[in-house]
Design a protein around this motif. Sequence first.
Motif, PDB file in Angstrom:
ATOM      1  N   ASP A 204       4.724   3.580   2.271  1.00 26.26           N
ATOM      2  CA  ASP A 204       2.888   3.748   2.842  1.00 26.26           C
ATOM      3  C   ASP A 204       2.904   4.610   3.658  1.00 26.26           C
ATOM      4  N   ARG A 205       3.788   5.391   5.020  1.00 28.89           N
ATOM      5  CA  ARG A 205       4.095   6.072   5.064  1.00 28.89           C
ATOM      6  C   ARG A 205       5.043   6.445   6.147  1.00 28.89           C
ATOM      7  N   VAL A 206       5.256   8.512   6.153  1.00 24.04           N
ATOM      8  CA  VAL A 206       5.911   8.674   6.230  1.00 24.04           C
ATOM      9  C   VAL A 206       5.793   9.078   7.697  1.00 24.04           C
ATOM     10  N   ILE A 207       7.116   9.117   8.512  1.00 24.40           N
ATOM     11  CA  ILE A 207       7.237   9.331  10.105  1.00 24.40           C
ATOM     12  C   ILE A 207       7.823  10.728   9.725  1.00 24.40           C
ATOM     13  N   CYS A 208       7.603  12.188   9.593  1.00 25.30           N
ATOM     14  CA  CYS A 208       8.570  13.568   9.786  1.00 25.30           C
ATOM     15  C   CYS A 208       8.685  13.884  11.615  1.00 25.30           C
ATOM     16  N   VAL A 209       9.628  13.608  11.476  1.00 23.46           N
ATOM     17  CA  VAL A 209      10.608  14.131  13.087  1.00 23.46           C
ATOM     18  C   VAL A 209      11.213  15.397  12.969  1.00 23.46           C
ATOM     19  N   ASN A 210      10.072  16.049  13.962  1.00 18.86           N
ATOM     20  CA  ASN A 210      11.065  17.562  14.178  1.00 18.86           C
ATOM     21  C   ASN A 210      10.498  18.145  15.662  1.00 18.86           C
ATOM     22  N   ARG A 211      11.724  17.481  16.682  1.00 19.37           N
ATOM     23  CA  ARG A 211      11.208  17.336  17.513  1.00 19.37           C
ATOM     24  C   ARG A 211       9.569  16.629  18.176  1.00 19.37           C
ATOM     25  N   VAL A 213       6.889  14.056  16.643  1.00 26.54           N
ATOM     26  CA  VAL A 213       6.219  13.036  14.982  1.00 26.54           C
ATOM     27  C   VAL A 213       5.141  13.027  14.683  1.00 26.54           C
ATOM     28  N   ARG A 214       4.787  13.678  13.231  1.00 28.15           N
ATOM     29  CA  ARG A 214       4.093  13.489  12.455  1.00 28.15           C
ATOM     30  C   ARG A 214       3.911  12.479  11.436  1.00 28.15           C
ATOM     31  N   ILE A 215       2.801  11.691  11.196  1.00 23.49           N
ATOM     32  CA  ILE A 215       2.535  11.009  10.360  1.00 23.49           C
ATOM     33  C   ILE A 215       1.980  11.267   9.091  1.00 23.49           C
ATOM     34  N   HIS A 216       2.696  10.987   8.071  1.00 26.00           N
ATOM     35  CA  HIS A 216       1.660  11.417   6.537  1.00 26.00           C
ATOM     36  C   HIS A 216       0.948   9.958   5.826  1.00 26.00           C
ATOM     37  N   PRO A 217       0.763   9.365   5.897  1.00 24.49           N
ATOM     38  CA  PRO A 217      -0.031   8.716   4.421  1.00 24.49           C
ATOM     39  C   PRO A 217       1.248   9.078   3.197  1.00 24.49           C
ATOM     40  N   THR A 218       2.111   8.614   2.118  1.00 20.16           N
ATOM     41  CA  THR A 218       2.954   8.730   1.015  1.00 20.16           C
ATOM     42  C   THR A 218       1.974   9.908   0.138  1.00 20.16           C
ATOM     43  N   SER A 219       0.690   9.686  -0.220  1.00 19.08           N
ATOM     44  CA  SER A 219       0.352  10.405  -0.576  1.00 19.08           C
ATOM     45  C   SER A 219       0.310  11.992  -0.515  1.00 19.08           C
ATOM     46  N   ASP A 220       0.177  12.124   0.919  1.00 18.19           N
ATOM     47  CA  ASP A 220       0.110  13.465   1.259  1.00 18.19           C
ATOM     48  C   ASP A 220       0.879  14.435   2.051  1.00 18.19           C
ATOM     49  N   ILE A 221       1.845  13.955   1.247  1.00 17.81           N
ATOM     50  CA  ILE A 221       3.045  15.068   1.627  1.00 17.81           C
ATOM     51  C   ILE A 221       3.197  15.614  -0.516  1.00 17.81           C
TER      52      ILE A 221
END
Lengths: 254, 284
Positions: A204-211, A213-221
């Motif tokens: 459902d969600r993607v957690i983006c880690v680059n120092r 952390v941002r969380i995006h719903p999959t559809s927003d990628i």
Amino acid sequence: MADQVIEFDNVSFAYGAVPVLSNVSFSIERNHSVCIVGPNGGGKSTLIKLILGLLEPDEGKVTILGGDPDDGRSQIGYMPQYIRYDQSFPVSVMDVALMGRIGKSAKIFYSQKDKNATMAALEGMGVADLANRPFNDLSGGQRQRVLIARAMACDPELLLLDEPTANVDPAVESQLHHILKELTERITVITVSHDLGFVSRLVDRVICVNRYVRIHPTSDITGEVIQDIYGGDIKMVRHDHCCSEEGHSHDRIF
Amino acid sequence: MIEFFNALQDPNIPFLRQALIAGLLASFAFGIIGSYVVVKRITYIAGAISHCVLGGIGAALYLQYHAGLAWLTPLIGAIFAALLAALVIGLVSIYSKEREDSVIGALWVVGMATGIMLIAKTPGYVDPMSYLFGNILMITSQDLWIITALDVIVISLGILFYNRMLALCFDEEFARLRGINTRLYYLLLLCLTALTIVLMVRIVGIVMVIALFTLPAATAGNIGGRLWQMMAIATLLSMFCVTGGLAVSYQADLPTGATIVLLAGVLYLLVVVGAGLKKKMTKI
């Protein structure tokens, strides 16, 4: 039962003077499967180690299943990206999968219950017929499934898979996809992957880690988001084009 | 061969019988712990521990003479030194930022040098050679009792913690995540290694004990598909090497320790070459 499987409250971590994660706050709810993505060195491994309690945060608090990571990790089924093991290690598939039961029963030797639960986990991964084979004789994809079975043997509340598609060919990848799809309906599955296409329809969600952390719903990628995560131009291949209810999405990144 | 079996029954040469009993008993511990050491790839640590044993033997001889501690036999000294070396190496590898292999190398020679120094400063004739390369004439019946007791301890712990040790050797991180105190079990494994080494030091000596520790296990690793099978095969191979080595050395008047170790070496070579050939054949 806590509704939050994982909770990070303003967590920071540094190796010496090098900050790896800064002010990270997020939470993952029960049965909401997510994927952790990010560039190499972006802090993915550190995030996992914090979840597993292998590292202590410098600041902030990590809560796993409503408690301390040290207590929570017996409820986590973990599949590491690599296992540093001897290529000629004399061990059968069953031996490996049974290791997942350690800590579940306090006994010195495995009970029949342990063996049954392990067999069930192997069956779930479609590798029960390999139980008595030497682990080293297996192909990469078979090994991967045995390691997921090992993680599943303790009937975990949370399954943590580190790069499940790292060393497998596309055919195996699609098998894994089916298996994971089933699992996400039953328990919380956290997948670490560089391959967003593999997980975008599972989670459902993607957690983006680059120092950070941002969380995006999959559809927003979208391309912009990915550029933001990876910090540069990324070649995107529109692998397949599908329009979900949420709208249009690019599914595969190379 | 008949001569050897007659000699075993000869009441005038008890040492041969004692050596065989000690060797056969120790084979169980060597098969079990040796297999752990080989799959965990810590043979070099076993090497360092065994060389430190000379320090313990030297200290025991020195204190026996100078401090009048009659109970402190070389075997007791060896046990202390081996356990101490195991704990130092274990704790260094767990807690220190020092390079582990440097520490192991340092301990290896320092332990040995201490032994030579203390033996030299103990009056009376003590031949370090017999400790370095083994001497079955030195096994006393008291030693045999201690060896039996240690053997029972090592075998029981080795079997009791089989599943945990297997998990530790196979995938330490995962074992830790499943709630195993991996540091404690690692230290336990090193201590069991230390005690196992002491069992055989009298027969094959400090320098060569490492061969008997690893060769049967490594040979068995080419045959057995699971760790317990490897252990069983290694135990049998170790028994064969000890018995065969004793017999051949008695018959041909050769150094016992060297004969046993060479036998183990030849077996290993044969199995490795055999396994390689078999692989090639099946490929064709």
